[in-house]
Write a protein that holds these residues in place. Structure first.
Motif, PDB file in Angstrom:
ATOM      1  N   LYS A 180      -6.817  -3.502 -11.309  1.00 47.10           N
ATOM      2  CA  LYS A 180      -6.533  -2.073 -11.499  1.00 47.10           C
ATOM      3  C   LYS A 180      -6.669  -1.638 -12.957  1.00 47.10           C
ATOM      4  O   LYS A 180      -6.735  -0.445 -13.248  1.00 47.10           O
TER       5      LYS A 180
ATOM      6  N   LEU B 209      -3.728   8.666  -7.676  1.00 49.77           N
ATOM      7  CA  LEU B 209      -2.839   7.760  -6.932  1.00 49.77           C
ATOM      8  C   LEU B 209      -1.449   8.365  -6.824  1.00 49.77           C
ATOM      9  O   LEU B 209      -0.865   8.765  -7.823  1.00 49.77           O
TER      10      LEU B 209
ATOM     11  N   ASP C 206      -6.387   1.377  -3.773  1.00 49.25           N
ATOM     12  CA  ASP C 206      -5.293   0.776  -4.535  1.00 49.25           C
ATOM     13  C   ASP C 206      -4.589  -0.311  -3.701  1.00 49.25           C
ATOM     14  O   ASP C 206      -4.190  -1.347  -4.220  1.00 49.25           O
TER      15      ASP C 206
ATOM     16  N   TYR D 244      -9.476   0.795 -13.572  1.00 51.44           N
ATOM     17  CA  TYR D 244      -9.484   2.174 -13.061  1.00 51.44           C
ATOM     18  C   TYR D 244      -9.840   3.166 -14.171  1.00 51.44           C
ATOM     19  O   TYR D 244      -9.407   3.015 -15.320  1.00 51.44           O
TER      20      TYR D 244
END
Lengths: 80, 620
Positions: B424, B435, B155, B427
């Protein structure tokens, strides 16, 4: 004198790519002579703010203030 | 596992508490520099990757103090400096290094790296045992079970282009921080910082004084010294030449002051928009260097991608490292082991567009409602059509982010971080659930405590040097690609004397209004043609998506991005990846974001394939 000299050196170096002082008269119009284009004027304001700690308002962005070495020096002195 | 980093010699040491192993790339004291190296009592032992450039002066000083040397290598000065200064030994080194020092009588292990992060060093703790090595792959065989990907690290990488130091993509594997000592003693790991990027407090007149010509002269002297000391070698030294200001300046200094034959290497691209050959040729003609060049095609990139990821051990957001591997291959093929490169000049002297963009956005933030100020962005992005009625909204959407808080230290980086973070969206839900850390808060907690006292320009330089430079440019695109072909890079612009001088300069001398690397140009204009001095900076780029679709996608791309493999790895959502692939096939994935997302997904999948799925390859 210091404002004038710093300003002249900036214009010569940045827009005219020379250190020949005779290439620029203090009365020369930046626009008429094609020295500064539309984004160049913003770069000039950026320089004034960085070098002389002034802030230039949108409504002050007029040729009377910014279109020649003479005008700019007067303008910066008036802001000081 | 590390044969590529040291193909010339191997050495080992072990006692009841430790085992040290070393693979050597012989550069200084070819015959006598076998490692590990020890002191007279065989109490202090060192294995070391890198170079101590000031070893000659240090050696003389230590001999005067009565220390006895048994080699002529730079490694041995480390042993005696430690005996003389203790943990402060590292402050005396001018070089690039990853050092492991074992103090047997005190049962103390010292791991340390150079100030800016040129040479890598990783460690992993398993039970009461600590493993360390120059690359993670050397640690993998010691792991009892397959490593896993650290979700927060990925991340961070998909925000800043690299995990926040000391994290790596591998869970529980950390790097020794640049400029830090990691001390393992009495079962404890302690960290001690010995150097940091530091800048004067802004507004308190702490910058260097002197007129431009004097400062340019001083900088010139420091650059000549930094370059000359990096020519110390018992094998010939060559240089990379990109055609830009930095490498041209270095090559010119070697030509005028080096007293060695000028040998240069460069990379070119089939895509003319990315190719800088004409500028390279101008300088070669100007200086008369013997020059070799490799032309990189899209196929070269896709053919070498797997090998590149094996070396980077990381997700990458561009293919740019791959051509650098081909370039070091060219150097290796010509029997050179050492190259000078211009890396670091843009961070140290303010060359990047991100600094320029940050300055323009600061200029805009001084009067947020100004109709004119944001239009200065046209200087950087000439394609912006400022006459269209929607241009204002466009400018605000992309560059106006964070405008209300110009004082935050990462103000200049916000647009880049915000754009990178768009990846992101790919994801998977399972991955998102793992996360538990905010990337920006994490990096902010790693900043120098004085950062808010610095000029905004220096804040940006600091963040750039510690994140993108240390953890991507010097690593994935630097050391790893050089060492994949047993070539050592040397970086004169990253000499700490040069950095410390540059950091004390008034920021307006680094970038004068919008003229980047102003003082560096002033100091180097004596050597270089005007067209190189005044050339608009061309960022180094290589083709991304086009490298993988030139003759249909290579088989491994289809395989790694298949629904099955995407789901098995678990990081990304296969439906979204499928949409991206269809967009690529239709020729519509031409934007920056699509290219970056494709590279991130493909390289992460390749990383997973090489290090997680096939972990048994290392375990056996």
């Amino acid at each position: 004198m210091e404002i004038e000299s710093k300003l002249r050196n900036f214009i010569l170096e940045n827009y005219l790519f020379t250190d020949d002082q005779s290439a620029l008269n203090n009365e020369d119009s930046f626009l008429d002579k094609g020295i500064i284009d539309s984004t160049g004027i913003l770069e000039l304001i950026f320089f004034l703010e960085e070098a002389f700690s002034v802030v230039v308002e949108d409504e002050e962005m007029i040729p009377d203030n910014l279109d020649s070495v003479m005008n700019v020096v007067k303008f910066v002195e008036s802001k000081a | 596992m590390l044969h590529h980093r040291g193909p010339d010699d191997y050495g080992y040491y072990s006692d009841d508490s430790i085992g040290l192993a070393h693979a050597r790339l012989s550069i200084i004291d070819i015959s006598g520099g076998h490692q590990p190296i020890h002191d007279t009592d065989k109490n202090v032992w060192v294995v070391f990757n890198g170079e101590i450039f000031n070893y000659i002066e240090l050696r003389e000083e230590l001999i005067k103090d009565g220390f006895v040397f048994y080699t002529k290598s730079d490694t041995e000065v480390i042993v005696h400096l430690y005996k003389k200064y203790g943990l402060d030994f590292v402050k005396h080194l001018n070089g690039q290094f990853a050092i492991a020092l074992w103090d047997k009588s005190n049962k103390r292990l010292v791991l340390t790296r150079d100030r800016v992060g040129i040479d890598p060093l990783f460690y992993y703790k398993q039970g009461k045992r600590l493993y360390f090595g120059s690359e993670v792959k050397s640690i993998l065989p010691c792991m009892k079970q397959s490593p896993s990907l650290n979700a927060n690290s990925l991340d961070q990488l998909l925000t800043f282009w690299s995990p926040v130091v000391p994290n790596t993509l591998f869970d529980n594997v950390y790097e020794v921080k640049p400029g830090e000592l990691t001390i393992v003693e009495s079962g404890q790991i302690k960290h001690h910082r010995y150097w940091e990027w530091e800048y004067p407090a802004h507004g308190q007149e702490e910058y260097l004084t002197g007129d431009v010509n004097e400062l340019a002269e001083e900088l010139h002297e420091k650059m000549v010294a930094a370059t000359k000391i990096r020519l110390r070698s018992d094998v010939p030294v060559a240089a990379y030449l990109s055609g830009g200001l930095d490498s041209s300046a270095l090559v010119s200094i070697v030509h005028h002051h080096g007293n060695v034959p000028l040998r240069t290497f460069s990379i070119g691209f089939e895509d003319k928009q990315l190719d800088e050959s004409s500028f390279q040729q101008k300088l070669i003609k100007h200086l008369g260097a013997e020059h070799s060049r490799v032309v990189c095609s899209s196929k070269n990139i896709s053919d070498n991608f797997e090998k590149a990821i094996w070396h980077t051990e990381s997700t990458i957001l561009r293919t740019a490292p791959v051509p650098m591997m081909l370039l070091s291959g060219l150097v290796h093929d010509h029997q050179y082991k050492v190259v000078l490169t211009g890396e670091g000049a843009d961070e140290v002297f303010g060359g990047y567009d991100i600094f320029k963009e940050g300055k323009i956005r600061q200029f805009w933030a001084r009067n947020k409602d100004s109709s004119f100020r944001p239009l200065l962005l046209k200087r950087l992005y000439p394609y912006l059509d400022i006459t269209k009625s929607n241009s204002r909204a466009y400018l605000e959407a992309f560059f106006g982010v964070g405008l209300a808080e110009p004082e935050v230290p990462y103000f200049a980086h916000l647009p880049r971080w915000s754009t990178t973070s768009k990846i992101k969206a790919f994801y998977s839900d399972d991955f998102k659930a793992k996360l538990n850390d905010d990337a920006v808060e994490n990096i902010q907690s790693s900043f120098h405590e004085d950062i808010q006292r610095w000029h905004p320009f220096n804040k940006s330089q600091y963040i750039e040097a510690r994140s993108l430079m240390a953890k991507y440019l010097l690593c994935s695109q630097g050391d790893r690609m050089l060492m994949s072909n047993s070539v050592e890079g040397r970086f004169p612009f990253l000499d700490h004397n040069v950095i410390e001088f540059a950091n004390k300069l008034n920021p307006n001398l680094k970038m004068k209004v919008l003229n980047e690397k102003y003082l560096l140009k002033e100091s180097m204009k004596r050597y270089l043609p005007d067209e190189i001095i005044n050339r608009h900076k061309q960022p180094y780029r290589a083709p991304d998506i086009p490298a993988f679709v030139h003759e249909g996608r290579p088989d491994y791309v289809n395989e790694l991005l298949s629904e099955n493999e995407i789901n098995n790895a678990g990081y990304f959502d296969h439906k979204k990846v499928g949409i991206l692939l269809r967009k690529i096939d239709a020729g519509r994935a031409t934007g920056y974001k699509d290219n970056m997302a494709f590279m991130a997904i493909l390289s992460t999948q390749m990383w997973h394939h090489l290090f997680i799925k096939n972990f048994n390859r290392y375990a056996n």
